[in-house]
Design an enzyme around this catalytic site. Structure first.
Site, short mmCIF file in Angstrom:
data_model
loop_
_atom_site.label_atom_id
_atom_site.label_comp_id
_atom_site.label_asym_id
_atom_site.label_seq_id
_atom_site.Cartn_x
_atom_site.Cartn_y
_atom_site.Cartn_z
N CYS A 100 0.05 -55.53 -22.22
CA CYS A 100 1.42 -56.05 -22.27
C CYS A 100 1.47 -57.50 -21.79
O CYS A 100 0.99 -58.39 -22.47
CB CYS A 100 2.36 -55.12 -21.49
SG CYS A 100 4.07 -55.28 -22.04
N HIS A 113 1.53 -49.96 -24.55
CA HIS A 113 1.20 -49.24 -23.32
C HIS A 113 0.38 -47.99 -23.61
O HIS A 113 0.94 -46.93 -23.88
CB HIS A 113 2.47 -48.87 -22.56
CG HIS A 113 3.10 -50.01 -21.85
ND1 HIS A 113 2.84 -50.28 -20.53
CD2 HIS A 113 3.96 -50.97 -22.27
CE1 HIS A 113 3.51 -51.36 -20.16
NE2 HIS A 113 4.20 -51.80 -21.21
N GLU A 125 -1.02 -46.13 -21.56
CA GLU A 125 -0.74 -45.12 -20.52
C GLU A 125 0.58 -44.40 -20.78
O GLU A 125 0.89 -43.40 -20.12
CB GLU A 125 -0.72 -45.77 -19.13
CG GLU A 125 0.61 -46.35 -18.70
CD GLU A 125 1.04 -47.60 -19.47
OE1 GLU A 125 2.21 -47.98 -19.37
OE2 GLU A 125 0.19 -48.20 -20.18
#
Length: 363
Positions: A252, A335, A337
């Site tokens: 990011c 992202h 995650e």
């Protein structure tokens, strides 16, 4: 109590307050995720923003301490269509309303969030204010118009940790990883730990020369809020790490910093990418992944030569991944995650570990 949502373009929407009895001004953005409001609110990447959630019913599963992505609410305010004051979830320890009050964050319900989303899509992200008041006052709009723009703001230095710390289970057999905290989410740290790293977290302005002298096996540049443009200290750190040819991974904001360090430019998106349904194509394999995204800036599509684009956002063809030919560098704009979101891209953490292992064995 009544509350008013006041946009920079003069639009005024009336609703009721269900958070802290205070006012807040920030950039209004929308997120299309269907769940995960707690993770969204506590994500440091939302610092300085008022979040408009497009899913209509919010608060129905309450608040669970295990779902925090940082130690507090980071967003400036919350906008929903319908708030559920009586959650139903065996893990819930607190209502969303009480959670907002505890951290002093205002929220407004009864808003036509679909209308608000269309305004943002058509006019672009803009400043906005939540004002808890029984009557509208002309001064509300003046306050919103006088607020600072997100462009040019260094918010990473605001949300970063105050001092270094270690995270997770440490073992002598694990690779030693230095994480630059520009607003890192806890689940990123969890997955780096699970991938096999000894995770050491450092404040955003830590000089890379200092860390390179400590013989870290790899470096990670985290997500975070604000404009990457003013982060000269981060860009210089990324350059030093790449010059030392130590493995580097950015997510990011970290992706944008790596782009800047490679001589690329960044720009503000009209209304950003925020949600859990963004299709990204792997330009090396042709495979498409559904990703979780949360960013308002992006690396411009002038990558080529030694800096090929590795991922492309299929919503608008913006750059979603970069690498540097001949160097152990990888960066993605989304992202992996998630939290909230799909797990299509979770393999990136193992991919990073494999890259570090390959570099270590090759030396």
């Amino acid at each position: 109590m009544k509350a008013f949502l006041v946009l920079e373009n003069g639009t005024v929407l009336e609703g009721t307050s269900f958070g802290a009895n205070t006012n807040a001004i920030g950039e209004v953005v929308f997120n299309t995720s269907m769940a995960g409001y707690q993770e969204i609110l506590t994500d440091p990447s939302y610092k300085g923003q008022l979040i408009n959630l497009t899913y209509p019913m919010i608060g129905n599963y309450g608040i669970n301490p295990d779902d925090m992505e940082s130690d507090r609410i980071q967003a400036s305010g919350l906008i929903v269509k319908e708030y559920v004051a009586r959650p139903s979830n065996f893990q819930s320890k607190e209502t969303l309303g009480d959670f907002l009050v505890r951290f002093g964050v205002p929220a407004i319900q009864g808003i036509d969030t679909r209308k608000l989303t269309r305004i943002i899509r058509n006019s672009g992200a803009m400043n906005c204010g939540i004002f808890v008041s029984e009557t509208y006052q002309d001064s509300f709009l003046s306050e919103v118009k006088n607020a600072k723009s997100m462009e040019g703001l260094d918010l990473a230095s605001v949300v970063t940790c105050e001092k270094p710390y270690v995270f997770g289970a440490h073992s002598p057999s694990k690779y030693k990883l230095a994480v630059y905290d520009f607003g890192v989410k806890r689940n990123i740290l969890r997955l780096l730990d699970s991938a096999g790293f000894n995770v050491h977290v450092f404040p955003a302005k830590t000089d890379a020369s200092e860390l390179l002298s400590q013989n870290f096996d790899a470096f990670f540049l985290s997500n975070g809020p604000g404009d990457p443009g003013p982060l000269e200290y981060a860009k210089e750190s990324a350059k030093k790490i790449m010059d030392a040819k130590v493995p580097l991974f950015g997510i990011c904001l970290g992706h944008q910093i790596i782009g800047l360090a490679l001589g690329k430019k960044t720009a503000k998106l009209k209304f950003g990418h925020r949600g859990g349904n963004h299709p990204v194509r792997n330009e090396e394999t042709g495979k498409i992944e559904i990703t979780s995204q949360n960013h308002g800036f992006h690396v411009l599509d002038d990558a080529g030569g030694e800096t090929p684009i590795t991922r492309l956002n299929l919503f608008d063809n913006t750059v979603a991944g970069l690498k540097r030919t001949g160097l152990p560098v990888m960066a993605v704009q989304y992202h992996p995650e998630a939290c909230p979101g799909p797990n299509d891209s979770a393999y990136h953490f193992q991919e990073f570990y494999a890259m570090v292992e390959s570099e270590k064995k090759g030396k």
